[in-house]
Write a protein that holds these residues in place. Structure first.
Motif, short mmCIF file in Angstrom:
data_model
loop_
_atom_site.label_atom_id
_atom_site.label_comp_id
_atom_site.label_asym_id
_atom_site.label_seq_id
_atom_site.Cartn_x
_atom_site.Cartn_y
_atom_site.Cartn_z
N HIS A 150 1.10 -1.29 -0.17
CA HIS A 150 0.15 -0.10 0.01
C HIS A 150 0.97 1.31 0.03
O HIS A 150 1.53 1.47 1.03
CB HIS A 150 -0.90 -0.05 1.01
CG HIS A 150 -2.01 0.78 1.18
ND1 HIS A 150 -2.98 1.05 2.20
CD2 HIS A 150 -2.73 1.65 0.14
CE1 HIS A 150 -3.74 2.03 1.93
NE2 HIS A 150 -3.66 2.16 0.70
N GLU A 195 1.40 0.24 4.31
CA GLU A 195 1.12 -1.30 4.58
C GLU A 195 1.81 -2.27 3.72
O GLU A 195 1.90 -1.91 2.36
CB GLU A 195 -0.40 -1.26 4.66
CG GLU A 195 -0.91 -2.68 5.20
CD GLU A 195 -2.56 -2.60 5.25
OE1 GLU A 195 -3.23 -3.66 5.43
OE2 GLU A 195 -3.27 -1.65 4.92
N SER A 213 0.86 -6.65 2.64
CA SER A 213 -0.08 -7.48 3.06
C SER A 213 -0.01 -8.51 2.12
O SER A 213 0.08 -8.29 0.69
CB SER A 213 -1.60 -6.67 2.96
OG SER A 213 -2.46 -7.71 3.33
#
Length: 178
Positions: free
Chosen positions: A60, A140, A142
């Motif tokens: 992100h 982020e 993930s």
């Protein structure tokens, strides 16, 4: 890339690019031409890491970055005379702590507009690892199951390439990718 940690501290402005604290590589520059403006004087590359138990690793992107707030691949500008695989693995390590020794290159794809190119290096995780935000370029990191990738707000370049990348990844082994 050597940045100040100011952008990662609580209360820091997430839209402000952190100041550079070290020397820049000559490849860290924009190039422009008839097809648009692209980052990486010598081209760019990124890693699409696939873990059969977790999915694909997405980043992100920091709000201050180009197309900030979208999801894409850890990667960036190539250094002068650096091959795309080496550069992609270096950038993925710098941005997400992807250990080059724990992945195996499956294939690469190249977008080449003549004066600039981007290489996607698709790797399979051979020893599981947890990604770590190791510079301010990520909000982020993930692991996203393959069927859920299209549901993310993707970086425009990755969004254009994902429809072609997904079937290649799926074609490697139906048992490896759901």
């Amino acid at each position: 890339m050597d940045h100040s940690l100011a952008a990662t501290t609580p209360g820091a402005n997430p839209h402000a690019r952190p100041p550079l604290t070290g020397p820049r590589d000559p490849g860290d520059a924009w190039v422009e031409g008839v097809h648009g403006k692209f980052w990486g004087r010598f081209g760019a590359a990124g890693v699409l890491a696939y873990d059969p138990g977790k999915g694909v690793l997405l980043q992100h992107r920091a709000l201050w970055s180009h197309n900030g707030g979208t999801w894409g691949l850890p990667g960036g500008a190539l250094h002068q005379d650096e091959d795309a695989i080496t550069g992609a693995l270096r950038e993925a390590h710098e941005e997400a702590a992807v250990p080059a020794t724990d992945v195996s290159v499956l294939f690469t794809t190249v977008l080449d507009v003549g004066y600039w190119s981007y290489t996607t290096v698709v790797v399979q995780v051979i020893r599981p690892f947890d990604p770590v935000i190791s510079d301010p370029e990520s909000l982020e990191l993930s692991w996203v199951p393959v069927p859920e990738v299209h549901g993310k707000e993707l970086h425009p370049g990755f969004a254009r390439s994902w429809p072609a990348l997904r079937p290649r990844l799926l074609g490697l082994s139906s048992e490896r990718v759901q």
